[in-house]
Scaffold this active site. Structure first.
Site, short mmCIF file in Angstrom:
data_model
loop_
_atom_site.label_atom_id
_atom_site.label_comp_id
_atom_site.label_asym_id
_atom_site.label_seq_id
_atom_site.Cartn_x
_atom_site.Cartn_y
_atom_site.Cartn_z
N SER A 240 -19.74 15.34 45.75
CA SER A 240 -20.70 16.62 45.85
C SER A 240 -20.38 17.58 46.97
O SER A 240 -20.21 18.72 46.66
CB SER A 240 -22.30 16.34 45.64
N HIS A 270 -21.80 8.31 41.64
CA HIS A 270 -22.34 8.94 42.78
C HIS A 270 -23.77 8.95 42.74
O HIS A 270 -24.29 7.93 42.75
CB HIS A 270 -21.68 10.40 42.78
N ARG A 325 -29.24 3.68 55.69
CA ARG A 325 -30.10 4.44 55.01
C ARG A 325 -31.10 3.31 54.22
O ARG A 325 -32.21 3.60 53.67
CB ARG A 325 -29.54 5.59 54.07
N1 HAX Z 1 -20.47 -4.25 41.28
C1 HAX Z 1 -19.51 -4.86 40.56
N2 HAX Z 1 -18.24 -4.49 41.02
C2 HAX Z 1 -17.98 -3.72 42.06
C3 HAX Z 1 -19.15 -3.09 42.64
C4 HAX Z 1 -20.54 -3.47 42.22
N3 HAX Z 1 -21.43 -3.06 42.93
N4 HAX Z 1 -18.60 -2.25 43.66
C5 HAX Z 1 -17.31 -2.32 43.56
N5 HAX Z 1 -17.15 -3.20 42.24
C6 HAX Z 1 -15.82 -3.20 41.82
C7 HAX Z 1 -15.10 -2.07 41.49
O1 HAX Z 1 -15.49 -1.81 40.04
C8 HAX Z 1 -13.43 -2.25 41.34
O2 HAX Z 1 -13.08 -3.26 40.46
P1 HAX Z 1 -11.60 -3.22 39.94
O3 HAX Z 1 -10.77 -3.30 40.97
O4 HAX Z 1 -11.80 -3.98 38.55
O5 HAX Z 1 -11.84 -1.72 39.36
C9 HAX Z 1 -13.43 -3.12 42.84
O6 HAX Z 1 -14.79 -3.77 42.91
C10 HAX Z 1 -12.92 -2.58 44.07
O7 HAX Z 1 -13.92 -1.51 44.26
P2 HAX Z 1 -14.23 -1.07 45.76
O8 HAX Z 1 -13.05 -0.54 46.19
O9 HAX Z 1 -15.01 -1.81 46.48
O10 HAX Z 1 -15.18 0.37 45.43
P3 HAX Z 1 -14.82 1.99 45.19
O11 HAX Z 1 -14.47 2.37 46.50
O12 HAX Z 1 -13.76 1.92 44.16
O13 HAX Z 1 -16.03 2.51 44.57
C11 HAX Z 1 -18.35 2.47 44.43
C12 HAX Z 1 -17.36 2.59 45.41
C13 HAX Z 1 -19.57 2.92 45.44
C14 HAX Z 1 -18.14 3.70 43.35
C15 HAX Z 1 -18.60 1.06 43.83
O14 HAX Z 1 -18.75 0.31 44.92
C16 HAX Z 1 -19.65 1.17 42.77
O15 HAX Z 1 -19.31 1.61 41.57
N6 HAX Z 1 -20.86 0.61 42.91
C17 HAX Z 1 -21.95 0.67 42.18
C18 HAX Z 1 -22.44 2.01 41.88
C19 HAX Z 1 -23.11 2.70 43.20
O16 HAX Z 1 -24.01 1.95 43.88
N7 HAX Z 1 -22.77 3.76 43.31
C20 HAX Z 1 -23.42 4.76 44.56
C21 HAX Z 1 -22.68 4.55 45.83
C22 HAX Z 1 -23.60 5.38 46.86
C23 HAX Z 1 -23.47 7.06 46.60
O17 HAX Z 1 -22.42 7.74 46.71
N8 HAX Z 1 -24.39 7.53 46.40
O18 HAX Z 1 -24.36 8.96 45.77
#
Ligand code: HAX
Length: 433
Positions: A240, A270, A325
């Site tokens: 964002s 996000h 947070r």
């Molecule tokens: N549950 C299951 N699997 C997860 C996971 C979770 N909470 N978090 C990461 N993974 C997986 C990813 O899908 C990825 O799998 P693949 O290799 O098979 O694609 C692997 O672990 C590596 O991911 P990462 O490098 O640790 O994480 P990213 O930097 O790619 O993504 C995310 C970060 C926050 C998007 C991710 O951890 C996620 O999707 N979490 C759940 C959604 C979430 O909580 N989002 C809010 C984040 C905070 C924010 O920005 N708020 O606005």
């Protein structure tokens, strides 16, 4: 001192600092970009310099250099609660200085004076289908306000480049002043039969949102003050913040740029994660009917992950520790709602899930982020409409996003234009070495 004077007093020094870095070290390489990074969401590639906030992988968020507990301690508090006034937070973000109580109150007063929302904004929302997501309404309302942009109007007649930032600040003050009324009445439109409530002039910015949606509990008003601080910024390169920075680099005004930032925030990876997180917690709760044992919950979590689904609220692209947070909201919950069954479930998941995620080896950060708990707190106080939670996030985040944009104009940052490659070009670059 007023915000515009404080910024103006710092400009010469800040501009000289930047110009000197470019002049003396312009060719200094700060990163190499790998093929993996280009295909992997440009992860970790520095693309922007901003002093508003920074996220350290080990420490989490710092707003203007202050860690979350320091911000909560140092900012002037509301007379009606224990948490900071958003006016003081905005002052800190914009100027880098902790305001006095008087300076924080000055912003609150400035917001009240500018809070009237033109009629056409709500009229533009009314014909939307009832199933429209509140984030769409929020972004639409900000876009409808663009008609009022002081920068856009003045730009049309010609303004000195040096003065852009002052008009961006004016737009930021006007937009942020209207946000409590806008989001509260989007809530009322969607969930309270469209009643329209005006702000209460006796209340501060954060508490006024609570008031306008009919929540008069002082504890909920304090929760909103805390929520606003915690969600106000998270450095300049998340989806964002980066989206709005990019859009504003074309000299699109604050309204156009904040609306685009909100469209990015509306994505499930996000800002939408908080609504997903509450839904997930309620699913877990209804699956077990009664409080599960630690072993039952562990088994459930392992099976859930094995089915290839992700658990919202866990993981982060930058953080590698429990999000401070999350901790601040957990402290609030321990004080105000220790016996809430959903909060107890949040805590059980927190005890068990990081161990499981660590073992699976692929998740880089097994710890909870801000979204793992914020919906639970809202739910406790009767704001049960999970699809509204991202609007609360956006409402707070515009304080930070618009600060980045004001400062980018103050520093004279140019149009942002990185480069894309074709697969053929990339392959031939690799072959040529
Ligand atoms: N549950 C299951 N699997 C997860 C996971 C979770 N909470 N978090 C990461 N993974 C997986 C990813 O899908 C990825 O799998 P693949 O290799 O098979 O694609 C692997 O672990 C590596 O991911 P990462 O490098 O640790 O994480 P990213 O930097 O790619 O993504 C995310 C970060 C926050 C998007 C991710 O951890 C996620 O999707 N979490 C759940 C959604 C979430 O909580 N989002 C809010 C984040 C905070 C924010 O920005 N708020 O606005």
């Amino acid at each position: 001192m007023k915000i515009e004077h404080r910024i103006a007093s710092k400009l010469t020094e800040e501009r000289a600092r930047m110009q000197n870095l470019v002049k003396e070290h312009g060719k200094f390489s700060i990163a190499e970009v790998t093929v993996e990074q280009v295909y992997g969401g440009i992860r970790g590639v520095p693309i922007h310099v901003t002093d508003v906030s920074h996220v350290d992988p080990q420490e989490g968020l710092r707003l203007r250099g202050y860690a979350v507990p320091e911000v909560l301690e140092k900012l002037p508090k509301s007379e009606h609660g224990e948490y900071p006034l958003a006016g003081g937070l905005y002052y800190l973000l914009m100027t880098g200085e902790i305001p006095t109580k008087q300076e924080a109150n000055q912003v609150e007063i400035e917001w009240k004076v500018r809070s009237n929302v033109p009629e056409h904004v709500f009229k533009s929302l009314q014909p939307m289908p009832a199933y429209t997501h509140p984030m769409t309404l929020f972004s639409q309302a900000i876009l409808a306000l663009q008609s009022e942009s002081v920068f856009a109007k003045r730009f049309y007649y010609g303004i000195d480049k040096e003065d852009y930032w002052g008009y961006y600040l004016e737009d930021s003050l006007n937009l942020t002043a209207k946000l409590p009324t806008i989001i509260a009445n989007i809530y009322n439109l969607k969930y309270r039969n469209g009643i329209f409530v005006q702000p209460n002039p006796k209340l501060d910015w954060s508490a006024n949102f609570a008031y306008m949606i009919g929540k008069h509990d002082p504890a909920y008003m304090d929760l909103m003050r805390l929520f606003v601080v915690l969600h106000s910024d998270h450095e300049g390169a998340n989806v964002s913040a980066h989206a709005s920075h990019l859009v504003a680099s074309a000299l699109s005004d604050i309204y156009l740029s904040c609306s685009s930032g909100m469209n990015g925030l509306a994505g499930p990876l996000h800002g939408l994660a908080n609504q997903e997180c509450l839904r997930w917690l309620l699913d877990v709760q209804s699956h077990f009917k009664v409080v599960p044992t630690e072993e039952q919950l562990r088994q459930y979590l392992v099976e859930f992950l094995a089915s290839g689904r992700m658990i919202p609220g866990y993981g982060h692209a930058v953080l590698r520790v429990t999000d401070p947070r999350f901790t601040a909201q957990r402290d609030f919950a321990c004080k105000f709602l220790p016996d809430d069954p959903l909060f107890q479930l949040v805590d059980m998941v927190y005890q068990i899930l990081p161990g499981i995620l660590s073992q699976n080896g692929k998740v880089k950060n097994p710890w909870p982020n801000v979204d793992a708990i914020n919906g639970t707190l809202q739910y406790h106080f009767g704001v049960t409409e999970a699809d509204f939670y991202t609007v609360l996030f956006g409402f707070s985040r515009i304080l930070g996003i618009s600060t980045h944009v004001v400062w980018s104009r103050a520093m004279g940052k140019p149009l942002e234009r990185p480069k894309s490659l074709t697969t053929d070009i990339l392959e031939s670059m690799i072959k040529s070495v």
